[in-house]
Every structure is written in structure tokens, then in C-alpha cells.
Design an enzyme around this catalytic site. Structure first.
Site, PDB file in Angstrom:
ATOM      1  N   LYS A  78       0.819  -1.220   0.000  1.00 25.96           N
ATOM      2  CA  LYS A  78       0.000   0.000   0.000  1.00 25.96           C
ATOM      3  C   LYS A  78       0.850   1.267   0.000  1.00 25.96           C
ATOM      4  CE  LYS A  78      -0.761   0.092   5.043  1.00 25.96           C
ATOM      5  NZ  LYS A  78      -0.119   1.381   5.313  1.00 25.96           N
ATOM      6  N   ASP A  79       2.148   1.157   0.304  1.00 22.65           N
ATOM      7  CA  ASP A  79       3.024   2.326   0.300  1.00 22.65           C
ATOM      8  C   ASP A  79       3.588   2.635  -1.078  1.00 22.65           C
ATOM      9  OD1 ASP A  79       2.710   2.777   2.998  1.00 22.65           O
ATOM     10  OD2 ASP A  79       4.505   1.666   3.578  1.00 22.65           O
ATOM     11  N   THR A 118      -6.734   8.483  13.565  1.00 20.47           N
ATOM     12  CA  THR A 118      -6.155   7.991  12.319  1.00 20.47           C
ATOM     13  C   THR A 118      -5.580   9.179  11.564  1.00 20.47           C
ATOM     14  OG1 THR A 118      -6.542   6.816  10.234  1.00 20.47           O
ATOM     15  CG2 THR A 118      -8.332   8.199  11.029  1.00 20.47           C
ATOM     16  N   ARG A 122      -8.695   8.285   3.957  1.00 21.70           N
ATOM     17  CA  ARG A 122      -9.605   7.193   3.570  1.00 21.70           C
ATOM     18  C   ARG A 122     -10.314   6.636   4.792  1.00 21.70           C
ATOM     19  NH1 ARG A 122      -9.083   1.939   4.345  1.00 21.70           N
ATOM     20  NH2 ARG A 122      -6.924   2.232   5.028  1.00 21.70           N
ATOM     21  N   ARG A 123      -9.568   6.371   5.849  1.00 20.75           N
ATOM     22  CA  ARG A 123     -10.177   5.849   7.074  1.00 20.75           C
ATOM     23  C   ARG A 123     -11.075   6.894   7.723  1.00 20.75           C
ATOM     24  NH1 ARG A 123      -4.552   3.030   9.156  1.00 20.75           N
ATOM     25  NH2 ARG A 123      -4.894   0.962   8.203  1.00 20.75           N
ATOM     26  N   ARG A 140      -0.682   9.863  14.487  1.00 19.81           N
ATOM     27  CA  ARG A 140       0.461   9.400  13.702  1.00 19.81           C
ATOM     28  C   ARG A 140       1.417   8.589  14.567  1.00 19.81           C
ATOM     29  NH1 ARG A 140       0.434  12.065   8.807  1.00 19.81           N
ATOM     30  NH2 ARG A 140      -1.041  13.817   8.721  1.00 19.81           N
ATOM     31  N   VAL A 143       3.062   1.540  14.999  1.00 21.86           N
ATOM     32  CA  VAL A 143       1.966   0.790  15.622  1.00 21.86           C
ATOM     33  C   VAL A 143       2.014   0.922  17.142  1.00 21.86           C
ATOM     34  CG1 VAL A 143       1.005  -1.509  15.995  1.00 21.86           C
ATOM     35  CG2 VAL A 143       1.730  -0.820  13.702  1.00 21.86           C
ATOM     36  N   THR A 145       3.268   3.267  19.006  1.00 20.73           N
ATOM     37  CA  THR A 145       2.898   4.621  19.427  1.00 20.73           C
ATOM     38  C   THR A 145       1.394   4.812  19.402  1.00 20.73           C
ATOM     39  OG1 THR A 145       4.997   5.541  18.634  1.00 20.73           O
ATOM     40  CG2 THR A 145       3.152   7.072  18.889  1.00 20.73           C
ATOM     41  N   ARG A 146       0.752   4.356  18.344  1.00 14.60           N
ATOM     42  CA  ARG A 146      -0.691   4.541  18.237  1.00 14.60           C
ATOM     43  C   ARG A 146      -1.446   3.708  19.277  1.00 14.60           C
ATOM     44  NH1 ARG A 146      -1.637   3.457  12.052  1.00 14.60           N
ATOM     45  NH2 ARG A 146       0.439   2.553  12.172  1.00 14.60           N
ATOM     46  N   CYS A 233      -2.319   7.419  -0.933  1.00 16.77           N
ATOM     47  CA  CYS A 233      -2.773   7.423   0.454  1.00 16.77           C
ATOM     48  C   CYS A 233      -3.206   8.826   0.877  1.00 16.77           C
ATOM     49  CB  CYS A 233      -1.686   6.884   1.387  1.00 16.77           C
ATOM     50  SG  CYS A 233      -0.124   7.750   1.256  1.00 16.77           S
TER      51      CYS A 233
END
Length: 299
Positions: A78-79, A118, A122-123, A140, A143, A145-146, A233
Site C-alpha cells: 500500500k506504500d 487515524t 480514507r479511514r 500518527r 503501531v 505509538t498509536r 494514500c
């Protein structure tokens, strides 16, 4: 030979590269991981990368591949920008993990008026449409950190890719996968793309056994749609293709940032290009161009 595998320094990217290293080892191929920092990792603005936000997280790695400093570039599919780089090919797409997004919550249920974190437009757009009354806050970081910000109460919940959690071996206490009826994933989400130089025949041969035909076909359909729509993105485009023999089904969505307008299609074809063509035509008929034009006017 020992293949040099280039990847980002983040824990998830290193886990992805190690997955590739182990798959190569099973084929009797030695390899070593070469961690790198990309412009995105160093906080550069999207204008500093040729492909905008997507290019930010692959630029340094692709440069190293072109300069023969590494042999394989491992990316979250996806990147990758929709445009192909001259002289580089996606040599293999290993079996794709579950592409779903997952809602990770601090408590067992999502309260009224909850704040969901998020950084993805898109989300954000799909959350606002699916959960009226929630507030979506910019969130931001990697994983860990979130997830920590959910635990600490900075936000009530966060949306992450299920595949990323799986690759890191993380099982949150409270989470709920979001089906494609609620949240259509980003093109390529859950898949890895292994790039190599088109003229590096030994590396291409070493990577060939890692290629999974159904995962590649799904990725090709989604990337073809992304190229046709002009999505990245930075745009609210979701696409998910599933493959059953020669049959490719794809659901795709373009949605306004506030969730008020949506173009959504479900198509069936016998080829990735056919699915992308049908989805593009359907999205345009549903008003996708008007949604994207409004985004450009607001930029």
C-alpha cells in the site's frame, strides 16, 4: 549468493523483511536485512517525494535498489506509488494476510461521541460515514505509538491494519475487524511487494518461488484501479480484490473527506485489468470524479 534486502527501520517493516528472509531461507537462499530511513521516516513533507505521500516511505529504498546497493526492496504494497519505476519490477508478491482494517478500543465498546485516531483520509471519511457522532482526530506514529495513545486515553480508539498487528504478534485487548461494508481497505493493504531490478536475473529467479498468484492478481487489480483513478494514500480511495480461480471480484470506494458523498462499486471480471476497468467506469458513473475534483479545489 547473499541477497541484500532493503527495508524501512520501523518494527513492522523489519518484521516484514524478516518474513521474506525466512521464506528465502526455505528456498536455500541466504540473505541479510539492510535497514534504511526514508524521507517519510525523517518527517519530510509530501512535496519532497516525486510520488507525494506514498513515495515518502519508499524513496530511499528505491534509490538504493537502482544504485545496486541492495538487491531486493521489501515494501508494504500500500506504500508503493501507482506509477512503476523504470528498470524496477515487482518480482514477487508473497501470500497476502488479511487486508482488513481493525478498530482498536480502550474499552470493550465504543462510547457515544468517542474520539477515533487515524492519519488516513480514507479511514477518516469511512469512519465518519459509518459512525455518526464520533470525532476523528489525527493520530500518527508507528503501531506501538498509536496503541499506546489508545491505552493512555489520548484517543478512545484507533484504526490500524490487521495485517500489521498480525506481523508484529500484537493482540489488543479490545478490537473489532471492520468489514468491507464499513471500511474498504487501501489498495495493496495486507500484501508485501518485493521489488528488484528488471535485469537482475539471478535475484528474479531467487524471488520467483515466493510469488503467490492469487495475491499478485489481487494486487495488480487494485494498483491498476489506483493508477486509473489517480489515487494515493492522500486520497479517500479504497479497493479490495479477491480471487477465486479465474474470477476476480473487487469492491472499490471513493468518498468525500466528511463522509457525506460516496461512490461505491462491486465488479466481477476474469482479469486484473478487466476488474480495474469496470471499477473505474463504475466509480466515475457514481460521481467519483466530482468528489476528487472537490478535494483539489479545497487543497
Amino acid at each position: 549468493m547473499t541477497l541484500r534486502i532493503g527495508t524501512r527501520r520501523s518494527p513492522l517493516a523489519l518484521a516484514q523483511a524478516d518474513e521474506v528472509r525466512l521464506r528465502l531461507s526455505e528456498q536455500g537462499v541466504d540473505s541479510e536485512i539492510v535497514p534504511m530511513s526514508t524521507s517519510g521516516d525523517e518527517g519530510a513533507p509530501s512535496g519532497d517525494a516525486p510520488a507525494g505521500l506514498k513515495g515518502l516511505f519508499v524513496d530511499t529504498i528505491l534509490d538504493a535498489l537502482e544504485r545496486n546497493e541492495i538487491d531486493v526492496a521489501v515494501h508494504s504494497a500500500k506504500d508503493l506509488p501507482a506509477e512503476s519505476d523504470d528498470g524496477l519490477v515487482i518480482a514477487a508478491v508473497p501470500p497476502r494476510l488479511d487486508p482488513a482494517d481493525v478498530l482498536v478500543l480502550r474499552d470493550a465498546t465504543l462510547r457515544s461521541g468517542a474520539v477515533i485516531g487515524t492519519s488516513s483520509i480514507r479511514r477518516r471519511a469511512q469512519l465518519l460515514r459509518a459512525f455518526p457522532g464520533v470525532t476523528v482526530s489525527d493520530l500518527r506514529g508507528n503501531v506501538d505509538t498509536r496503541l499506546r495513545k489508545v491505552t493512555e486515553g489520548v484517543v478512545d480508539a484507533a484504526v490500524l491494519a490487521l495485517a500489521g498487528l498480525t506481523r508484529l504478534g500484537v493482540t489488543p485487548n479490545h478490537s473489532a475487524p471492520l468489514g468491507s461494508d464499513v471500511m474498504v481497505p487501501a489498495p495493496g493493504q495486507g500484501a508485501l511487494a518485493l521489488q528488484a531490478r528488471a535485469d537482475d536475473l539471478p535475484t528474479l529467479a531467487a524471488l520467483a518461488p515466493l510469488d503467490h498468484a492469487a495475491s499478485r492478481a489481487a494486487l495488480e487489480a487494485e494498483r491498476s484501479l489506483m493508477w486509473r483513478i489517480g489515487g494515493s494514500c492522500a486520497l479517500p480511495l479504497g479497493a479490495l480484490a479477491t480471487v477465486d480461480g479465474s474470477r476476480i471480484e473487487m469492491v472499490a470506494v471513493v468518498i468525500s473527506p466528511d463522509g457525506s458523498r460516496v461512490a461505491r462499486v462491486e465488479v466481477v471480471s476474469d482479469s486484473p485489468e478487466g476488474a480495474a476497468t469496470l471499477a473505474t467506469k463504475g466509480l466515475i458513473a457514481e460521481g467519483a470524479e466530482e468528489i476528487l475534483e472537490a478535494l483539489e479545489d479545497d487543497a
